[in-house]
Design a protein around this motif. Structure first.
Motif, PDB file in Angstrom:
ATOM      1  N   ALA A 126      53.512 125.471 -47.547  1.00  0.00           N
ATOM      2  CA  ALA A 126      54.022 125.251 -48.905  1.00  0.00           C
ATOM      3  C   ALA A 126      53.552 126.331 -49.884  1.00  0.00           C
ATOM      4  O   ALA A 126      54.043 126.394 -51.007  1.00  0.00           O
ATOM      5  CB  ALA A 126      53.587 123.886 -49.414  1.00  0.00           C
ATOM      6  N   ASP A 127      52.629 127.171 -49.484  1.00  0.00           N
ATOM      7  CA  ASP A 127      52.080 128.201 -50.375  1.00  0.00           C
ATOM      8  C   ASP A 127      52.993 129.419 -50.468  1.00  0.00           C
ATOM      9  O   ASP A 127      53.699 129.749 -49.514  1.00  0.00           O
ATOM     10  CB  ASP A 127      50.715 128.680 -49.863  1.00  0.00           C
ATOM     11  CG  ASP A 127      49.634 127.647 -49.989  1.00  0.00           C
ATOM     12  OD1 ASP A 127      49.829 126.675 -50.741  1.00  0.00           O
ATOM     13  OD2 ASP A 127      48.591 127.813 -49.326  1.00  0.00           O
ATOM     14  N   PRO A 128      52.930 130.127 -51.594  1.00  0.00           N
ATOM     15  CA  PRO A 128      53.653 131.402 -51.695  1.00  0.00           C
ATOM     16  C   PRO A 128      52.897 132.485 -50.924  1.00  0.00           C
ATOM     17  O   PRO A 128      51.711 132.341 -50.629  1.00  0.00           O
ATOM     18  CB  PRO A 128      53.627 131.701 -53.194  1.00  0.00           C
ATOM     19  CG  PRO A 128      52.400 131.005 -53.685  1.00  0.00           C
ATOM     20  CD  PRO A 128      52.253 129.772 -52.837  1.00  0.00           C
ATOM     21  N   LEU A 129      53.588 133.554 -50.580  1.00  0.00           N
ATOM     22  CA  LEU A 129      52.909 134.693 -49.977  1.00  0.00           C
ATOM     23  C   LEU A 129      51.970 135.305 -50.999  1.00  0.00           C
ATOM     24  O   LEU A 129      52.301 135.389 -52.182  1.00  0.00           O
ATOM     25  CB  LEU A 129      53.913 135.756 -49.535  1.00  0.00           C
ATOM     26  CG  LEU A 129      54.675 135.486 -48.267  1.00  0.00           C
ATOM     27  CD1 LEU A 129      55.747 136.550 -48.062  1.00  0.00           C
ATOM     28  CD2 LEU A 129      53.750 135.446 -47.074  1.00  0.00           C
ATOM     29  N   THR A 130      50.810 135.736 -50.552  1.00  0.00           N
ATOM     30  CA  THR A 130      49.821 136.354 -51.428  1.00  0.00           C
ATOM     31  C   THR A 130      49.402 137.691 -50.837  1.00  0.00           C
ATOM     32  O   THR A 130      49.086 137.768 -49.646  1.00  0.00           O
ATOM     33  CB  THR A 130      48.580 135.446 -51.557  1.00  0.00           C
ATOM     34  OG1 THR A 130      48.982 134.174 -52.044  1.00  0.00           O
ATOM     35  CG2 THR A 130      47.559 136.044 -52.489  1.00  0.00           C
ATOM     36  N   HIS A 131      49.397 138.731 -51.658  1.00  0.00           N
ATOM     37  CA  HIS A 131      48.925 140.032 -51.206  1.00  0.00           C
ATOM     38  C   HIS A 131      47.414 139.968 -51.081  1.00  0.00           C
ATOM     39  O   HIS A 131      46.712 139.598 -52.010  1.00  0.00           O
ATOM     40  CB  HIS A 131      49.327 141.121 -52.212  1.00  0.00           C
ATOM     41  CG  HIS A 131      48.900 142.484 -51.786  1.00  0.00           C
ATOM     42  ND1 HIS A 131      47.791 143.101 -52.307  1.00  0.00           N
ATOM     43  CD2 HIS A 131      49.430 143.337 -50.885  1.00  0.00           C
ATOM     44  CE1 HIS A 131      47.662 144.291 -51.739  1.00  0.00           C
ATOM     45  NE2 HIS A 131      48.655 144.449 -50.877  1.00  0.00           N
TER      46      HIS A 131
END
Length: 104
Positions: free
Chosen positions: A28-33
């Motif tokens: 459910a999390d967004p992609l994170t750099h």
């Protein structure tokens, strides 16, 4: 340590490529750099990224740094959309979108 200072800005070898690493820790999390790795191929970059950043990741994305475009502040605004509406987010809206799902 000073002997290594001059090497920091040295160009990378011709056989190495920089890869930007993005992870998702939960579906459910967004992609994170999370960082970058240097490797001659995507397979080697994946191995390095997985060992450095993938311990808690359910998804790991690699993007060649020289093909990744970064935009920020005013340069990142989209201006008017196809419908003529202003698609630009305010700073508060951007922060809200960026921090979505994080406890804080």
């Amino acid at each position: 340590m000073e002997a290594f200072d001059h090497e920091v800005d040295a160009p990378r070898g011709a056989t190495s490529r920089e890869w930007e690493v993005f992870v998702r820790e939960d579906t459910a999390d967004p992609l994170t750099h999370v960082g970058s790795v240097s490797a001659p191929s995507a397979d080697v970059a994946r191995e390095q990224a997985a060992s450095l950043f993938g311990r808690t990741a359910v998804s790991l994305w690699l993007c060649p740094a020289d093909e990744t475009r970064r935009y920020q502040t005013e340069a990142a605004t989209l201006g008017a959309g196809a419908s003529g509406e202003d698609a630009t987010m305010s700073v508060a809206e951007m922060q809200s979108e960026t921090l979505r799902g994080e406890d804080g």
